[in-house]
Write a protein that holds these residues in place. Structure first.
Motif, PDB file in Angstrom:
ATOM      1  N   GLU A 111       0.839  -1.198   0.000  1.00  0.00           N
ATOM      2  CA  GLU A 111       0.000   0.000   0.000  1.00  0.00           C
ATOM      3  C   GLU A 111       0.880   1.255   0.000  1.00  0.00           C
ATOM      4  N   PHE A 112       1.957   1.212   0.773  1.00  0.00           N
ATOM      5  CA  PHE A 112       2.827   2.384   0.934  1.00  0.00           C
ATOM      6  C   PHE A 112       4.275   2.014   0.592  1.00  0.00           C
ATOM      7  N   VAL A 113       4.966   2.995   0.000  1.00  0.00           N
ATOM      8  CA  VAL A 113       6.406   2.831  -0.232  1.00  0.00           C
ATOM      9  C   VAL A 113       7.134   3.980   0.465  1.00  0.00           C
ATOM     10  N   VAL A 114       8.261   3.661   1.104  1.00  0.00           N
ATOM     11  CA  VAL A 114       9.103   4.709   1.693  1.00  0.00           C
ATOM     12  C   VAL A 114      10.464   4.648   1.009  1.00  0.00           C
ATOM     13  N   ASN A 115      10.855   5.771   0.428  1.00  0.00           N
ATOM     14  CA  ASN A 115      12.158   5.863  -0.229  1.00  0.00           C
ATOM     15  C   ASN A 115      13.185   6.347   0.791  1.00  0.00           C
ATOM     16  N   ALA A 116      13.899   5.396   1.399  1.00  0.00           N
ATOM     17  CA  ALA A 116      14.944   5.727   2.367  1.00  0.00           C
ATOM     18  C   ALA A 116      16.272   5.219   1.809  1.00  0.00           C
ATOM     19  N   ALA A 117      16.458   5.435   0.510  1.00  0.00           N
ATOM     20  CA  ALA A 117      17.597   4.829  -0.178  1.00  0.00           C
ATOM     21  C   ALA A 117      18.857   5.689  -0.123  1.00  0.00           C
ATOM     22  N   GLY A 118      18.884   6.675   0.745  1.00  0.00           N
ATOM     23  CA  GLY A 118      20.104   7.442   1.012  1.00  0.00           C
ATOM     24  C   GLY A 118      20.773   7.948  -0.245  1.00  0.00           C
ATOM     25  N   LEU A 119      22.012   7.505  -0.469  1.00  0.00           N
ATOM     26  CA  LEU A 119      22.795   7.975  -1.608  1.00  0.00           C
ATOM     27  C   LEU A 119      22.102   7.666  -2.938  1.00  0.00           C
ATOM     28  N   TRP A 120      21.259   6.631  -2.947  1.00  0.00           N
ATOM     29  CA  TRP A 120      20.605   6.192  -4.190  1.00  0.00           C
ATOM     30  C   TRP A 120      19.159   6.682  -4.279  1.00  0.00           C
ATOM     31  N   ALA A 121      18.741   7.487  -3.339  1.00  0.00           N
ATOM     32  CA  ALA A 121      17.334   7.919  -3.315  1.00  0.00           C
ATOM     33  C   ALA A 121      16.909   8.597  -4.621  1.00  0.00           C
ATOM     34  N   PRO A 122      17.772   9.402  -5.266  1.00  0.00           N
ATOM     35  CA  PRO A 122      17.336  10.004  -6.540  1.00  0.00           C
ATOM     36  C   PRO A 122      17.029   8.946  -7.605  1.00  0.00           C
ATOM     37  N   GLN A 123      17.843   7.854  -7.621  1.00  0.00           N
ATOM     38  CA  GLN A 123      17.575   6.792  -8.610  1.00  0.00           C
ATOM     39  C   GLN A 123      16.268   6.068  -8.291  1.00  0.00           C
ATOM     40  N   VAL A 124      16.012   5.861  -7.009  1.00  0.00           N
ATOM     41  CA  VAL A 124      14.755   5.206  -6.621  1.00  0.00           C
ATOM     42  C   VAL A 124      13.581   6.128  -6.967  1.00  0.00           C
ATOM     43  N   ALA A 125      13.754   7.423  -6.730  1.00  0.00           N
ATOM     44  CA  ALA A 125      12.685   8.385  -7.076  1.00  0.00           C
ATOM     45  C   ALA A 125      12.407   8.345  -8.574  1.00  0.00           C
ATOM     46  N   LYS A 126      13.471   8.225  -9.342  1.00  0.00           N
ATOM     47  CA  LYS A 126      13.321   8.176 -10.808  1.00  0.00           C
ATOM     48  C   LYS A 126      12.455   6.986 -11.238  1.00  0.00           C
ATOM     49  N   MET A 127      12.509   5.916 -10.461  1.00  0.00           N
ATOM     50  CA  MET A 127      11.704   4.724 -10.809  1.00  0.00           C
ATOM     51  C   MET A 127      10.215   5.048 -10.824  1.00  0.00           C
ATOM     52  N   VAL A 128       9.815   6.112 -10.087  1.00  0.00           N
ATOM     53  CA  VAL A 128       8.386   6.491 -10.098  1.00  0.00           C
ATOM     54  C   VAL A 128       8.221   7.856 -10.772  1.00  0.00           C
ATOM     55  N   GLY A 129       9.197   8.228 -11.588  1.00  0.00           N
ATOM     56  CA  GLY A 129       9.067   9.443 -12.399  1.00  0.00           C
ATOM     57  C   GLY A 129       9.347  10.739 -11.668  1.00  0.00           C
ATOM     58  N   LEU A 130      10.024  10.676 -10.526  1.00  0.00           N
ATOM     59  CA  LEU A 130      10.284  11.908  -9.773  1.00  0.00           C
ATOM     60  C   LEU A 130      11.748  12.311  -9.868  1.00  0.00           C
ATOM     61  N   GLU A 131      11.972  13.602  -9.785  1.00  0.00           N
ATOM     62  CA  GLU A 131      13.345  14.113  -9.722  1.00  0.00           C
ATOM     63  C   GLU A 131      13.489  14.797  -8.369  1.00  0.00           C
ATOM     64  N   ILE A 132      14.419  14.342  -7.545  1.00  0.00           N
ATOM     65  CA  ILE A 132      14.580  14.994  -6.235  1.00  0.00           C
ATOM     66  C   ILE A 132      15.977  15.602  -6.127  1.00  0.00           C
ATOM     67  N   PRO A 133      16.083  16.762  -5.461  1.00  0.00           N
ATOM     68  CA  PRO A 133      17.366  17.451  -5.377  1.00  0.00           C
ATOM     69  C   PRO A 133      18.253  16.895  -4.269  1.00  0.00           C
ATOM     70  N   SER A 134      18.991  15.845  -4.567  1.00  0.00           N
ATOM     71  CA  SER A 134      19.873  15.245  -3.574  1.00  0.00           C
ATOM     72  C   SER A 134      21.096  14.716  -4.317  1.00  0.00           C
ATOM     73  N   ILE A 135      22.259  15.187  -3.911  1.00  0.00           N
ATOM     74  CA  ILE A 135      23.517  14.784  -4.583  1.00  0.00           C
ATOM     75  C   ILE A 135      24.539  14.439  -3.498  1.00  0.00           C
ATOM     76  N   ALA A 136      25.333  13.420  -3.765  1.00  0.00           N
ATOM     77  CA  ALA A 136      26.345  13.017  -2.775  1.00  0.00           C
ATOM     78  C   ALA A 136      27.568  13.931  -2.848  1.00  0.00           C
ATOM     79  N   GLY A 137      28.099  14.230  -1.669  1.00  0.00           N
ATOM     80  CA  GLY A 137      29.351  14.978  -1.573  1.00  0.00           C
ATOM     81  C   GLY A 137      30.231  14.300  -0.543  1.00  0.00           C
ATOM     82  N   GLU A 138      31.533  14.453  -0.696  1.00  0.00           N
ATOM     83  CA  GLU A 138      32.448  13.783   0.246  1.00  0.00           C
ATOM     84  C   GLU A 138      32.545  14.560   1.553  1.00  0.00           C
ATOM     85  N   HIS A 139      32.656  13.814   2.640  1.00  0.00           N
ATOM     86  CA  HIS A 139      32.870  14.444   3.944  1.00  0.00           C
ATOM     87  C   HIS A 139      34.000  13.679   4.640  1.00  0.00           C
ATOM     88  N   THR A 140      34.854  14.448   5.290  1.00  0.00           N
ATOM     89  CA  THR A 140      36.029  13.817   5.894  1.00  0.00           C
ATOM     90  C   THR A 140      36.083  14.073   7.392  1.00  0.00           C
TER      91      THR A 140
END
Ligand SMILES: Cc1cc2nc3c(=O)[nH]c(=O)nc-3n(C[C@H](O)[C@H](O)[C@H](O)COP(=O)(O)OP(=O)(O)OC[C@H]3O[C@@H](n4cnc5c(N)ncnc54)[C@H](O)[C@@H]3O)c2cc1C
Length: 805
Positions: free
Chosen positions: A197-226
């Motif tokens: 019934e419900f889907v939760v996209n908690a795919a972290g670094l891959w969340a934009p790709q998962v969003a794309k699977m349902v036709g959405l574009e979300i503003p999330s990009i990975a950056g390095e942190h040290t």
């Protein structure tokens, strides 16, 4: 693996596991989590684990509080060690602007009952003997902050989730998602399909790709942190107990104890985006190659603050990817425009928030409403123009400023202009200083003085103040023009439109053509959902206007409630219609000079709407105002905006027409006590607590009525009041504690300076016993209590004579 579940959570990082744990714990056991590798194999396993109460937003602070509460009890509940240490934390200041920010945080934290204390350099040196306090002028200390083992909390929550009946599937990758005709989701994985019934996209670094699977574009990009772990430091090894974590935001670093040494984390001046176009699916549990040259200046910053680091070798340098969104806050909640698809991603501080957001998102999914107002993290706060490319550009500015001074008027230039009205260049020529509202460039104020074309950001009155004062006085005495093209506009039509709208708002939908009704929409508890103005344009057709920033939020709500029988149609008109506001005592004369027809009060009274030609452009004009003067909202085809604008300004000289901006509008609406969405109108308040209680029509049924009835029976717990403040040069902004004597009795929802009444003003909610004009209270602004008096609302033109003139 199950073939069917009520909820499928995609992603086994701290966030996804927490959502799963909380759903199962609160009674929805039929949850399946799907993780493509091992749990924690995205960002989670590398995190430093710092957990702080600090956040610039009142509600996000509550999310942090919930996390810490959970982490302290998880071990007992699940038997899994989570490595929680209560260390306390210090946030330092070495300049007055930072002290103002800390003042804001201090006061806001006190509204939440948090233990937060001012500390001096001497205090800091005592608490952390290794720190060099040179240059500090103060700091805040939270004794209950701490750190946790990110792997430990994720594993503990997964044990808990399983105990409560959830299913955790590792080494199972989601490869596609479809929605079936019945509305169910079909989640394809490499181990088979699951319907849910419900889907939760908690795919972290891959969340934009998962969003794309349902036709959405979300503003999330990975950056390095040290972050860097140093070799054993004897001065740490020899100590008993834990040193507090120190954040020196002015040097963009944090330092905390790890075993017998210190960790230094930093946000350098240039983000290293990592696979911005999509993180490879096969990445898992791999550290990235650290680039010491890239961060060298910030290591120096660390050594300056903690000289002992200069004498100690590195034990390990951790470089890992984190997701970044345009403002650094995550993307949570219902995914527009879908039904039953939620985001819980875009986290750069996901350990701090995992416990809390799991709790709140689970409630949101189960109840349909969040328990606290989560607008600050709601993914719908961004419109379509905030796409991948926007974020790619924007995080270049956001990342190095993750520790920048938080203040509400710091309008950055990055990724702007994004959306502009056709008259943008004319506004620029007139001296507009723009802000960015939902991607739209909107003038905040106007000036021709070059030096003031950049606002000095801060919490105290600044260089914008005299221009705003001038604009307010001008609107009061003459006529002003404001561009509100960005309003969200929706046409609702069809044979069922009136009945349907009547179920959505507590107000009676206008019956007569050309009538306008202020029509709050409520949630099922009776709390404010949205602030809508409905105009009946013709039989079976309504023009609905809501706040620009709420466009996706409001239209999502309308879409989700649309009857399935085709009797109502919704059409988004936002990008088809512009809106120019004329306000001030001369607005009628000016409009009359460029319009055909009679605009007298008898012919065109307050609260009505007509189609009128402005010059050669057919416009829909609503006689409404948000500033408390005679005024008109002129909606027009967006491609004819310049024509309308030139017609008005061409005739405007004779009436001394001038443009005004958002700041003047805000000042004037405060004087009138008009409610603003997400300030006064949010999920914590009902209309019965406010001066718009008159919009509640008890003789009909509507969403939220039961909630209001319950509140009415139980007694209204608080009331919205207007207060005047003895403010010197700093006005309240909202989230200020309101005191009666030494007791905090309420919180402000907005504040500012009223230039027409020449008073500092705050709106806020207090218990009824304090809600009488003349009540003497105090409002704490930037850590300092200021005398306040409750005054009759509205402060300006209480009989509405000017508006209805
Ligand atoms: C060096 C470093 C230090 C940090 N320090 C801190 C700190 O001190 N405090 C703090 O709060 N935060 C810190 N963070 C940030 C924190 O780690 C992240 O914000 C948090 O871990 C995000 O968790 P998540 O669950 O959203 O994402 P992730 O941990 O990335 O988890 C997402 C999961 O989804 C899975 N997945 C993705 N796509 C699919 C698919 N199609 N099918 C199945 N599974 C899928 C992935 O395999 C992954 O396990 C740090 C991060 C780094 C790198």
């Amino acid at each position: 693996m199950k073939k069917h579940a009520r909820v499928v959570v995609i992603g086994g990082g701290a966030i996804g596991v927490s959502v799963t744990y909380h759903l199962a714990k609160y009674g929805w056991q039929d949850v399946a989590l799907v993780e493509k590798h091992e749990l924690t194999s995205g960002s989670t396993w590398m995190a430093a684990g710092n957990c702080s109460f600090f956040h610039g937003n009142y509600y996000c602070t509550q999310v942090n509080m919930k996390s810490i509460e959970l982490y302290q009890q998880l071990e007992k509940e699940t038997g899994q060690s989570v490595g929680w240490h209560t260390t306390g934390s210090i946030r330092t200041a070495d300049n007055p602007g930072r002290m103002e920010e800390l003042g804001y945080i201090y006061s806001m934290n006190r509204c939440l009952g948090l233990d937060v204390n001012w500390v001096t350099s001497e205090d800091m040196a005592k608490m952390h003997p290794l720190i060099n306090v040179d240059g500090f002028i103060g700091g805040l200390y939270w004794p209950d902050d701490g750190d946790v083992d990110p792997n430990g909390i994720t594993m503990a929550m997964s044990i808990g989730a399983k105990k409560f009946g959830a299913e955790i599937n590792t080494h199972t990758r989601v490869t596609g998602i479809e929605q079936t005709d019945s509305g169910e989701w079909l989640v394809h994985t490499d181990k088979g399909d699951i319907t849910c019934e419900f889907v939760v996209n908690a795919a972290g670094l891959w969340a934009p790709q998962v969003a794309k699977m349902v036709g959405l574009e979300i503003p999330s990009i990975a950056g390095e942190h040290t972050h860097i772990l140093f070799e054993t430091i004897h001065a740490v090894e020899e100590r008993d107990g834990y040193l507090p974590l120190v954040r020196d935001p002015d040097r963009s670093i944090y330092i905390r104890q790890e075993m017998d040494s210190l960790i230094l984390g930093l946000y350098e001046s240039k983000v290293k985006q990592w696979h911005p176009e999509g993180v490879p699916w096969d990445y898992a549990q791999n550290e990235l190659q650290p680039d010491i040259d890239h961060i060298a200046d910030f290591i120096e910053n660390g050594i300056y603050r903690f000289p002992i680091m200069g004498e100690t070798g590195f034990k390990h340098v951790t470089d890992g990817p984190i997701t970044y969104t345009p403002n650094g806050d995550p993307l949570v909640g219902p995914a527009y425009p879908l039904r039953n698809f939620y985001h819980a991603c875009g986290y750069s501080f996901g350990i701090t928030q995992a416990g809390g957001i799991g709790h709140y998102l689970a409630g949101w999914i189960m109840e349909g409403e969040p328990e606290i107002d989560l607008w600050a993290v709601d993914s719908r706060r961004y419109g379509a123009s905030v796409n991948w490319a926007y974020n790619h550009e924007k995080i270049e500015d956001t990342y190095p400023r993750l520790y920048a001074i938080i203040c509400p008027n710091d309008w950055r230039d990055a990724a702007r202009p994004n959306r502009t009205s056709p008259i943008y260049e004319y506004q620029k020529q007139a001296g507009a200083v723009f802000g960015d509202y939902y991607g739209w460039e909107c003038p905040n104020y106007f000036t021709q003085t070059e030096a003031d074309k950049r606002e000095n950001p801060g919490w105290t009155r600044n260089n914008a103040f005299p221009y705003v004062a001038d604009e307010c006085r001008h609107v009061m005495n003459h006529v002003g023009l404001l561009d509100l093209t960005r309003f969200a506009k929706t046409k609702v039509s069809g044979p069922g439109a009136e009945t349907w709208l009547n179920t959505l708002t507590c107000q009676k939908v206008p019956v007569r053509e050309g009538r306008i009704a202020l029509s709050p929409m409520l949630d099922s508890n009776g709390n404010f959902k949205s602030d809508m103005t409905i105009t009946k344009t013709k039989e079976g057709e309504y023009f609905c206007v809501t706040a620009s920033v709420g466009k996706r939020h409001d239209q999502h709500w309308l879409m989700q409630n649309l009857p399935g029988d085709g009797s109502v149609e919704m059409m988004d008109m936002t990008y088809q219609l512009g809106c120019l506001i004329l306000a001030g005592p001369k607005s009628r004369e000016l409009l009359q000079a460029v319009c055909y027809g009679d605009l007298s009060d008898e012919a065109f009274p307050f609260g009505t709407s007509r189609e009128i030609y402005v010059g050669r452009v057919k416009c829909r004009i609503n006689r409404m105002t948000y500033v408390g003067e005679l005024g008109y909202e002129i909606f027009h085809p967006i491609e004819q905006q310049i024509s309308v604008y030139k017609t008005l300004t061409g005739a405007g000289d004779a009436f001394d027409l001038r443009m005004f901006g958002m700041y003047a509008m805000e000042s004037m609406r405060l004087e009138k006590g008009y409610l603003a969405w997400k300030n006064e109108m949010n999920v914590h308040h009902t209309p019965l607590e406010t001066p718009v209680a008159w919009t509640v029509k008890w003789d009909k049924d509507f969403i939220g009525k039961r909630g209001l009835e319950k509140q009415k029976t139980a007694g209204i717990p608080r009331r919205l009041v207007c207060m005047t403040i003895v403010a010197e040069d700093t006005d309240p902004w909202g989230y200020n504690p309101i005191f009666s004597g030494d007791e905090i009795v309420g919180m402000t929802s907005s504040g500012g300076y009223g230039h027409r009444v020449e008073q500092s003003i705050a709106l806020g909610y207090v218990p009824p016993e304090f809600a009488t004009p003349g009540a003497r209270l105090a409002v704490e602004v930037l850590g300092k209590k200021r005398p306040a008096e409750v005054v009759a609302m509205p402060l300006y033109d209480p009989e509405n004579k000017r508006m209805k003139a």
